[in-house]
Design a protein around this motif. Structure first.
Motif, PDB file in Angstrom:
ATOM      1  N   MET A 120       5.183   9.333   6.837  1.00 52.28           N
ATOM      2  CA  MET A 120       3.867   8.894   7.293  1.00 52.28           C
ATOM      3  C   MET A 120       3.681   7.398   7.075  1.00 52.28           C
ATOM      4  O   MET A 120       3.043   6.721   7.879  1.00 52.28           O
ATOM      5  CB  MET A 120       2.777   9.688   6.568  1.00 52.28           C
ATOM      6  N   CYS A 121       4.246   6.873   5.976  1.00 52.23           N
ATOM      7  CA  CYS A 121       4.166   5.422   5.733  1.00 52.23           C
ATOM      8  C   CYS A 121       4.851   4.646   6.846  1.00 52.23           C
ATOM      9  O   CYS A 121       4.340   3.628   7.322  1.00 52.23           O
ATOM     10  CB  CYS A 121       4.802   5.076   4.388  1.00 52.23           C
ATOM     11  N   VAL A 122       6.012   5.135   7.245  1.00 54.68           N
ATOM     12  CA  VAL A 122       6.729   4.474   8.344  1.00 54.68           C
ATOM     13  C   VAL A 122       5.909   4.549   9.631  1.00 54.68           C
ATOM     14  O   VAL A 122       5.785   3.565  10.371  1.00 54.68           O
ATOM     15  CB  VAL A 122       8.116   5.122   8.540  1.00 54.68           C
ATOM     16  N   ALA A 123       5.313   5.730   9.900  1.00 55.47           N
ATOM     17  CA  ALA A 123       4.501   5.890  11.107  1.00 55.47           C
ATOM     18  C   ALA A 123       3.274   4.981  11.068  1.00 55.47           C
ATOM     19  O   ALA A 123       2.926   4.325  12.063  1.00 55.47           O
ATOM     20  CB  ALA A 123       4.082   7.353  11.260  1.00 55.47           C
ATOM     21  N   ILE A 124       2.598   4.932   9.913  1.00 54.83           N
ATOM     22  CA  ILE A 124       1.400   4.090   9.784  1.00 54.83           C
ATOM     23  C   ILE A 124       1.763   2.625   9.929  1.00 54.83           C
ATOM     24  O   ILE A 124       1.092   1.865  10.645  1.00 54.83           O
ATOM     25  CB  ILE A 124       0.705   4.366   8.440  1.00 54.83           C
ATOM     26  N   SER A 125       2.825   2.202   9.247  1.00 57.16           N
ATOM     27  CA  SER A 125       3.228   0.789   9.316  1.00 57.16           C
ATOM     28  C   SER A 125       3.620   0.393  10.736  1.00 57.16           C
ATOM     29  O   SER A 125       3.257  -0.688  11.211  1.00 57.16           O
ATOM     30  CB  SER A 125       4.399   0.534   8.355  1.00 57.16           C
ATOM     31  N   SER A 126       4.360   1.280  11.418  1.00 55.72           N
ATOM     32  CA  SER A 126       4.763   0.962  12.788  1.00 55.72           C
ATOM     33  C   SER A 126       3.556   0.911  13.713  1.00 55.72           C
ATOM     34  O   SER A 126       3.480   0.055  14.613  1.00 55.72           O
ATOM     35  CB  SER A 126       5.775   2.000  13.291  1.00 55.72           C
ATOM     36  N   THR A 156       0.798  -1.228   0.000  1.00 55.07           N
ATOM     37  CA  THR A 156       0.000   0.000   0.000  1.00 55.07           C
ATOM     38  C   THR A 156       0.833   1.281   0.000  1.00 55.07           C
ATOM     39  O   THR A 156       0.288   2.356  -0.254  1.00 55.07           O
ATOM     40  CB  THR A 156      -0.921   0.033   1.232  1.00 55.07           C
ATOM     41  N   SER A 157       2.121   1.176   0.292  1.00 62.30           N
ATOM     42  CA  SER A 157       2.932   2.395   0.415  1.00 62.30           C
ATOM     43  C   SER A 157       3.035   3.154  -0.897  1.00 62.30           C
ATOM     44  O   SER A 157       3.041   4.387  -0.911  1.00 62.30           O
ATOM     45  CB  SER A 157       4.332   2.045   0.929  1.00 62.30           C
ATOM     46  N   GLY A 158       3.117   2.430  -2.026  1.00 60.39           N
ATOM     47  CA  GLY A 158       3.230   3.104  -3.316  1.00 60.39           C
ATOM     48  C   GLY A 158       2.035   3.995  -3.604  1.00 60.39           C
ATOM     49  O   GLY A 158       2.194   5.148  -4.033  1.00 60.39           O
ATOM     50  N   ALA A 159       0.832   3.473  -3.365  1.00 58.49           N
ATOM     51  CA  ALA A 159      -0.380   4.261  -3.601  1.00 58.49           C
ATOM     52  C   ALA A 159      -0.426   5.469  -2.674  1.00 58.49           C
ATOM     53  O   ALA A 159      -0.776   6.582  -3.091  1.00 58.49           O
ATOM     54  CB  ALA A 159      -1.617   3.381  -3.398  1.00 58.49           C
TER      55      ALA A 159
END
Length: 624
Positions: free
Chosen positions: A430-436, A272-275
């Motif tokens: 934000m991707c790193v924050a969401i994934s974590s 999902t990170s690419g989108a």
């Protein structure tokens, strides 16, 4: 080198350039050295600082032409800009004419027509602004509106609008909606129950202004009708949903190029990170081009006019449709010290009840229906304002004079490329924050499952988990929103996951259930609705030797759940909101801390009320 710097027009290496005067190459050296050549036989001199070339007759002639061109461009810059715009406008008109001549009447031509009308409107007012022409209502009209009789007419028109809207809504509900399905009645009662509970637990019930509540319900009703009951409206939102999917498809090419063809099998973070990165970068570009600012200011102004809310809180509600909880407060940061407590409560409530464009795309990639997500993101804005004004009504005087000229974009420096790149860079963080956060909360839910299971085992209850506990706790809420009894436990489970972890996990589970329903429908078509059965919470497909883990939800439950989960309102969001708001406005720290939990509850109730509205207007065929 020091021997070269003796002329009266010369400067030393340490002497500053005063008054920003341009120093020509020839003034750096003495006149007696102008004809001196370097060791290579060139026209310049090689010194410690670098190679300097003297001015020749040819370069002097070029410089004269260059100055003339610069002077002409500087003097006629506005005319040249106008001419360039005129050429682009003519080329666009020719293009549109060719397109309409080739084919007109399909959805593409309608989109092109709407865009053309919008651009024509913008260009028209831009031309008027260039020539200093202002188009407005005559002065006598303003005088009449603000007169004693004008105020009476406005008041009468206001009450007539109340009566006409109420009669229209009640008539449509009684004739078209409620008799067709008893669950529609249940959703309507549930929505009224939520409003009543918000009023009962309001900070000041006696000061509640019912105007924003009424018109919020009216706007929600209109949007729900357009989306769920009107053929044209439903087609438009389905087209928009397909457009979002096509847009997200572009990100898959980038993901495949960077991560590899198997990126979809690399877990939620990679798939999902690419989108998310692509949409965030695109929104950042649109923000730089003032497209987001235009939409936000117009929508915010419309909400403020209809709901009689302040400019800051209205614009915040509209901005949360496009921007995230972390970005919107920056837009109104200068106004935070002076807004009232009710406005501060509304700003936080809107953040909890809404999702940004990037998160909407992320939820879509997780499997949520794109067309319903788009509608939910829009409907949540008036719903958040209404619920916020119920739970914390206005008790102070709003300082309207200080809430003027609100702007989103600061275009000092930068470019389209840098804006796009900055959006992608911020999305990585934000991707790193969401994934974590997903990793942490999935883990904590598993830990809670184990703890609750151990407690249940001590009491003789087998297979009792935290998720099962949530499904029973939120069963009544799902039932009041209009979910079928057979699906209430699953929807209650999704609501519990959203509240105690994050909506990302809930939408991931909802995506699995939506996919299961589609697979079951295809299976029933192939095998004539035979050879499948329920086994616990799963559905084995005997003919294909497959098992649908988690079972399915019917379409009504999927739609209601999509609306009810639409909001950045997990428990972690309280910490995020506090961590953003307090550093922005330390003088309001006490107010923020006192209001944040109430705003969190109001944001969730606004989402649930939106889900109930979707339940009121839902039909199996979507048309009525």
């Amino acid at each position: 080198m020091s021997g070269y710097l003796n002329g009266k027009d010369n400067i030393t290496a340490s002497q500053p350039f005063e008054n920003n005067e341009n120093i020509t190459m020839s003034t750096c050296f003495s006149d007696d050295l102008e004809n001196e050549r370097d060791t290579n036989g060139g026209d310049g001199l090689t010194c410690e600082e670098g190679t300097v070339f003297t001015e020749t007759a040819f370069s002097s002639w070029v410089k004269h032409i260059e100055d003339k061109i610069h002077g002409f461009l500087s003097t006629n810059s506005s005319r040249i800009e106008f001419g360039v715009y005129a050429i682009f406008v003519l080329l666009y008109i020719l293009y549109v004419g060719c397109c309409f001549n080739h084919r007109f009447g399909d959805e593409g031509s309608i989109v092109l027509l709407v865009v053309t009308i919008f651009l024509t409107w913008k260009v028209f007012f831009k031309i008027l602004d260039i020539f200093g022409i202002y188009i407005g209502l005559p002065q006598f009209f303003h005088s009449f509106v603000n007169s004693k009789y004008g105020r009476r007419i406005r008041k009468g028109t206001k009450y007539l609008a109340y009566i006409a809207s109420a009669i229209s809504i009640v008539t449509y509900l009684v004739v078209k909606v409620l008799p067709r399905d008893v669950t529609n009645c249940r959703s309507f009662i549930g929505m009224l129950a939520m409003i009543f509970l918000c009023y009962i637990f309001s900070a000041r019930p006696s000061r509640v202004n019912w105007h924003p509540v009424f018109w919020s319900l009216t706007i929600q009703f209109a949007l729900a009708y357009i989306t769920l009951r009107n053929q044209f409206g439903r087609s438009v939102f389905e087209w928009l949903g397909d457009l979002v999917k096509t847009f997200l498809g572009s990100s898959e090419i980038g993901s495949e190029f960077v991560i590899g063809k198997d990126f979809r099998n690399w877990g939620v973070a990679m798939s999902t990170s690419g989108a998310f990165i692509f949409i965030s970068a695109f929104i950042s570009l649109m923000n730089y081009l003032c497209v987001i600012e235009f939409l936000v200011l117009k929508l915010g102004g419309c909400l403020g006019f209809c709901l009689e809310t302040g400019p800051v809180e209205s614009i915040v509600a509209a901005a949360n449709i496009f921007l995230s909880l972390t970005e919107v407060p920056l837009m109104v940061r200068p106004y935070l010290p002076t807004v009232t407590k009710s406005e501060l409560h509304t700003i936080m409530t809107c953040g909890f009840a809404s999702i940004s464009g990037g998160v909407l795309g992320l939820f879509t990639t997780l499997g949520a229906p794109a067309n319903h997500l788009l509608t939910a993101a829009v409907i949540s804005a008036p719903s958040a304002l209404a619920i916020s004004k119920l739970m914390y009504p206005e008790t102070e005087r709003v300082c309207l004079q200080s809430q003027t000229n609100i702007r989103i974009v600061d275009k000092t420096g930068g470019s389209c490329t840098s804006a796009f790149s900055d959006g992608a860079g911020m999305a990585i963080i934000m991707c790193v924050a969401i994934s974590s956060n997903i990793l942490a909360f999935v883990s904590i839910v598993c830990l809670l499952d184990a703890l609750v299971g151990w407690l249940g085992e001590r009491a003789g209850v087998e297979d009792f988990t935290f998720i099962i506990l949530c499904s029973y706790v939120f069963f009544p809420l799902a039932y009041l929103m209009g979910v079928g009894v057979q699906d209430c436990l699953k929807v209650g489970e999704l609501i519990g996951i959203k509240l105690f972890s994050t909506p990302f996990i809930s939408y991931r589970q909802l995506g699995f259930l939506v996919e299961n329903r589609k697979m079951l429908e295809n299976y029933q078509t192939l095998y004539n609705d035979t050879a499948w059965h329920w086994q616990g919470g799963d559905i084995p497909l005997e003919a294909s030797n497959m098992t649908l883990k988690g079972g399915v939800l019917n379409e009504r439950a999927e739609v209601i759940t999509t609306y009810a989960l639409c909001g950045f309102s997990g428990v972690a969001a309280i910490g995020v909101c506090r961590g953003i708001m307090v550093p922005m406005c330390p003088v309001r720290k006490k107010d923020i801390i006192n209001l944040i939990v109430r705003a969190y509850m109001a944001g969730n109730i606004a989402s649930f009320a939106t889900g109930a509205m979707a339940g009121v207007m839902f039909t199996s065929d979507g048309i009525s």
